[in-house]
Design a protein around this motif. Structure first.
Motif: not given
Length: 65
Positions: A3-12, A56-61
């Motif tokens: 899930k996107a929420t799980e990925l957003r909690q991780k670091d790069v 996508t989440i990596l690029a946002e971070k």
């Protein structure tokens, strides 16, 4: 499915490791499909979308730095 929420909690580094694992899994699924061993071809679609979601989440971070 990640899930996107799980990925957003991780670091790069964690997201990059997740992408690498997903790409490895996707390669294995493609090989299974090529040798007629894959029963559920929908898993290819879900892993491809998970990879895109993680990228996508990596690029946002990285842009937020």
């Amino acid at each position: 499915m990640t899930k996107a929420t799980e990925l957003r909690q991780k670091d790069v580094a964690g997201i990059e490791a997740e992408i690498k694992a997903l790409q490895k899994a996707h390669f294995g699924l493609r090989m299974q499909k090529a040798t007629q061993q894959l029963a559920n071809t929908n898993t290819l679609r879900t892993t491809r979308r998970d990879i895109a979601r993680a990228k996508t989440i990596l690029a946002e971070k990285q842009a937020a730095k």
